[in-house]
Design a protein around this motif. Structure first.
Motif, PDB file in Angstrom:
ATOM      1  N   VAL A  39      43.416  40.578  67.909  1.00 54.84           N
ATOM      2  CA  VAL A  39      44.209  41.537  68.658  1.00 54.84           C
ATOM      3  C   VAL A  39      43.357  42.078  69.793  1.00 54.84           C
ATOM      4  CG1 VAL A  39      45.492  43.700  68.609  1.00 54.84           C
ATOM      5  CG2 VAL A  39      45.546  42.184  66.621  1.00 54.84           C
ATOM      6  N   GLU A  86      52.350  48.907  63.941  1.00 59.91           N
ATOM      7  CA  GLU A  86      50.920  48.582  63.839  1.00 59.91           C
ATOM      8  C   GLU A  86      50.633  47.771  62.578  1.00 59.91           C
ATOM      9  OE1 GLU A  86      48.644  52.167  64.210  1.00 59.91           O
ATOM     10  OE2 GLU A  86      49.360  52.550  66.247  1.00 59.91           O
ATOM     11  N   GLU A  87      51.303  48.145  61.467  1.00 60.67           N
ATOM     12  CA  GLU A  87      51.113  47.400  60.223  1.00 60.67           C
ATOM     13  C   GLU A  87      51.541  45.951  60.382  1.00 60.67           C
ATOM     14  OE1 GLU A  87      53.203  49.607  57.299  1.00 60.67           O
ATOM     15  OE2 GLU A  87      51.549  51.007  56.993  1.00 60.67           O
ATOM     16  N   LEU A 102      51.603  44.240  63.076  1.00 57.34           N
ATOM     17  CA  LEU A 102      50.678  43.501  63.937  1.00 57.34           C
ATOM     18  C   LEU A 102      49.563  42.886  63.093  1.00 57.34           C
ATOM     19  CD1 LEU A 102      50.283  45.680  67.170  1.00 57.34           C
ATOM     20  CD2 LEU A 102      51.782  43.732  66.751  1.00 57.34           C
ATOM     21  N   PHE A 103      49.089  43.652  62.075  1.00 64.15           N
ATOM     22  CA  PHE A 103      48.063  43.105  61.186  1.00 64.15           C
ATOM     23  C   PHE A 103      48.582  41.887  60.440  1.00 64.15           C
ATOM     24  CE2 PHE A 103      45.989  47.352  61.433  1.00 64.15           C
ATOM     25  CZ  PHE A 103      44.738  46.889  61.788  1.00 64.15           C
ATOM     26  N   LYS A 134      48.964  38.702  62.896  1.00 63.71           N
ATOM     27  CA  LYS A 134      47.740  38.291  63.574  1.00 63.71           C
ATOM     28  C   LYS A 134      47.294  36.885  63.159  1.00 63.71           C
ATOM     29  CE  LYS A 134      43.372  40.394  63.057  1.00 63.71           C
ATOM     30  NZ  LYS A 134      42.549  41.596  62.986  1.00 63.71           N
ATOM     31  N   GLN A 160      45.529  54.184  69.011  1.00 69.26           N
ATOM     32  CA  GLN A 160      46.199  52.948  68.622  1.00 69.26           C
ATOM     33  C   GLN A 160      45.290  51.743  68.900  1.00 69.26           C
ATOM     34  OE1 GLN A 160      49.850  51.595  70.771  1.00 69.26           O
ATOM     35  NE2 GLN A 160      50.655  51.507  68.712  1.00 69.26           N
ATOM     36  N   ARG A 172      42.701  51.567  66.350  1.00 64.16           N
ATOM     37  CA  ARG A 172      43.197  51.157  65.032  1.00 64.16           C
ATOM     38  C   ARG A 172      43.481  49.665  64.953  1.00 64.16           C
ATOM     39  NH1 ARG A 172      46.379  56.136  65.107  1.00 64.16           N
ATOM     40  NH2 ARG A 172      48.024  54.951  66.100  1.00 64.16           N
ATOM     41  N   VAL A 173      44.137  49.118  65.992  1.00 61.70           N
ATOM     42  CA  VAL A 173      44.658  47.756  65.823  1.00 61.70           C
ATOM     43  C   VAL A 173      43.807  46.657  66.460  1.00 61.70           C
ATOM     44  CG1 VAL A 173      47.028  48.603  65.659  1.00 61.70           C
ATOM     45  CG2 VAL A 173      46.168  47.777  67.871  1.00 61.70           C
TER      46      VAL A 173
END
Lengths: 277, 295
Positions: free
Chosen positions: A60, A213-214, A216-217, A220, A234, A237-238
């Protein structure tokens, strides 16, 4: 899909695998997108100044910076969305898997490099047809395949349980956060190699933001992610890597930890500590 | 000096405020009266037509052919069907041309060309309907050597084009640009984006706009007089002269027979009812479309 040049390259690499070749291969694998000396102009105004940057595969990457610094413009050069704006032009080299994406068929580039916009933009269609749209315009119309991909994409976008009973309802009936996740599902349906997100959470509340955001994990592993954000927490975090843009230039680009904890440039430090911007 | 100004304003207070009150009240009266007249004219027309037309309206009006001059009774079945055929042709000709030109104007053309094109379209909209009738006469009636439904349809079709262009342009422009970007970001071509996302997003407005356009030309008489011409009997085909409601009204209204005057009233009533129905339906579609877009 490989060009003759690439095939030749791979052939050589297999024939004699010494250190320099291996190095080159690892470069090609890790840099999904590469920008070399990119300039961009809106008419006479230069919005991007000599930007060189490599985006790593299955990581990311976040772009941060004050409004109007060019981060969204730079993001949009990767799927050539800027071409839809009149009187603009780009200079320099933009590579997707080592291939010049400016010379590829534009719809082909956009099929491989998906995008999610700042304001959710579901089409005036049903939830199902929204997700199926990308498949259909790219010629994938087999019903069983479309159904399978729609379900898979909605699951990946963490929306399936919320919408599985109302796939034939208009997408406009969803909440703001759900609409944005629908747009992510729509982009994921054609299995893009890269997903560009242009401030995807700026219109969402903290809970909806957290959900995105969750997810996106989660995604990935299957796609390389580039996200533009105004929200520095943000990015912290990501993102694995973060680029700081200012006045059309890339000031600093490094691992997120370094950018936020130990930046080398003063402008970066001032921005991430909130002293300007 | 300050005292002088103050004194003057004190002295003026009562006078000014009285004249202001009068202006105020009379403005309210004038504007109110004008509004009343506007609404009054519509209701007067409606009432008058309902009174005169409704009285002469019977089932025969819809099912029978006109009686020979001098005889009483009969109807205008041929004119109702004729008007329907002409309007159908006009829609088939005017809507696609206007729609596609509107798509070009909104989605493809650059600013300068769009400005010129809009100006030309507005000029076409300002061409008197009788002139359009002459054009259709020269282009269709003269080469074919006789009046026809087709010529009438072409005349009204040309009249529909300008509004069709502007309606399409306006409603497509009102579609947010992020929908276009969303579709193109998924690999859709521009044409695909327009026809699978932009037009569907504007469909309620487009449909009702085209209906209002149709209602507007439904009452046109002048371009039909020397294209569709008129007919006392059933039209023998699309390439033959046909009766139409507006032309029938014109012919019967200037005739010396009282019975034909009554028929003309009835035809006027039917025509107005038709136009009002189209109008109200179109506005219902617009408001439904707007509320579903807001949802």
């Amino acid at each position: 899909m490989a060009t003759p040049q690439q095939q030749q390259l791979t052939g050589e690499a297999l024939a004699n695998p010494p250190v320099p070749m291996a190095h080159q291969t690892s470069m090609a694998v890790s840099s999904k997108l590469q920008a070399n000396h990119v300039n961009f102009y809106y008419g006479a105004f230069q919005a991007l100044k000599d930007i060189t940057m490599g985006i790593r595969t299955n990581k990311v990457t976040a772009f941060i910076g004050p409004s109007g610094c060019g981060k969204s413009t730079f993001l949009r050069t990767f799927n050539r969305m800027n071409e839809t704006i009149r009187n603009t032009h780009v200079e320099g080299e933009l590579l997707l898997d080592g291939e010049n994406l400016l010379e590829m068929d534009v719809t082909g580039v956009r099929r491989r490099v998906g995008m999610v916009f700042q304001k959710s933009n579901p089409f005036p269609k049903t939830i199902f047809d929204n997700v199926a749209y990308g498949l259909r315009v790219n010629g994938m119309t087999k019903r069983s395949y479309v159904q399978e991909m729609v379900e898979k994409s909605l699951q990946r976008a963490a929306l399936w349980t919320e919408v599985k009973d109302k796939l034939n309802k208009p997408a406009s009936a969803l909440s703001g956060g759900q609409q944005q996740r629908l747009c992510i599902a729509r982009a994921l349906a054609i299995e893009p190699e890269v997903l560009l997100l242009d401030e995807p959470c700026s219109a969402l509340d903290p809970i909806a933001t957290l959900k995105i955001e969750e997810l996106l994990f989660q995604i990935k592993d299957i796609t390389t992610i580039v996200i533009v954000t105004h929200n520095m927490q943000q990015a912290a975090r990501v993102a694995d890597q973060t680029g700081f843009f200012f006045m059309g230039s890339l000031i600093e680009f490094d691992d997120t930890k370094v950018i936020f904890q130990n930046p080398t440039k003063k402008e970066t430090e001032d921005y991430v500590t909130g002293r300007f911007g | 000096m300050a005292t002088a100004t103050y004194a003057r304003s004190i002295a003026g207070v009562t006078g000014i405020s009285a004249s202001r009150k009068i202006t105020n009240i009379s403005m309210l009266a004038f504007t109110g009266l004008a509004t009343l007249l506007c609404v009054g004219v519509l209701f007067f027309i409606l009432g008058y037509l309902l009174w005169n037309g409704g009285r002469s309206l019977s089932l025969n009006f819809f099912t029978q052919l006109p009686k020979p001059t001098g005889e009483t009774g009969g109807g205008m079945a041929n004119a109702i069907v004729g008007s329907g055929k002409i309007l159908l042709l006009a829609t088939i000709i005017g809507v696609p041309i206007g729609f596609l030109a509107g798509v070009y104007l909104s989605e493809y053309s650059n600013k300068t060309f769009a400005f010129i094109l809009k100006y030309v379209v507005d000029l076409l909209n300002g061409v008197p309907s009788i002139v359009i009738g002459i054009v259709a006469y020269a282009l269709v009636v003269q080469p074919m050597k006789h009046f026809s439904t087709l010529a009438g349809g072409i005349a009204l079709g040309i009249m529909m084009i300008p509004i069709a262009v502007r309606t399409t342009e306006e409603f497509l422009r009102s579609v947010p640009n992020n929908l276009r970007e969303g579709a193109m970001a998924l690999g859709a071509t521009k044409a695909r984006t327009i026809f699978s996302v932009v037009v569907p997003a504007a469909i309620a407005g487009l449909t009702s706009g085209m209906m209002l356009n149709l209602a507007r030309v439904a009452g046109e008489t002048a371009p039909l007089i020397f294209t569709a011409f008129g007919n006392q009997f059933w039209s023998k085909g699309w390439l033959q002269p046909t009766a139409a409601l507006p032309v029938m009204i014109y012919q019967y209204a200037i005739s010396p027979y009282d019975d034909q005057h009554q028929q003309a009233w009835a035809a006027g009533f039917v025509l107005l009812a038709l136009v009002l129905t189209i109008n109200v339906t179109a506005r219902l579609i617009i408001s439904r479309g707007a509320s579903s877009a807001r949802r």
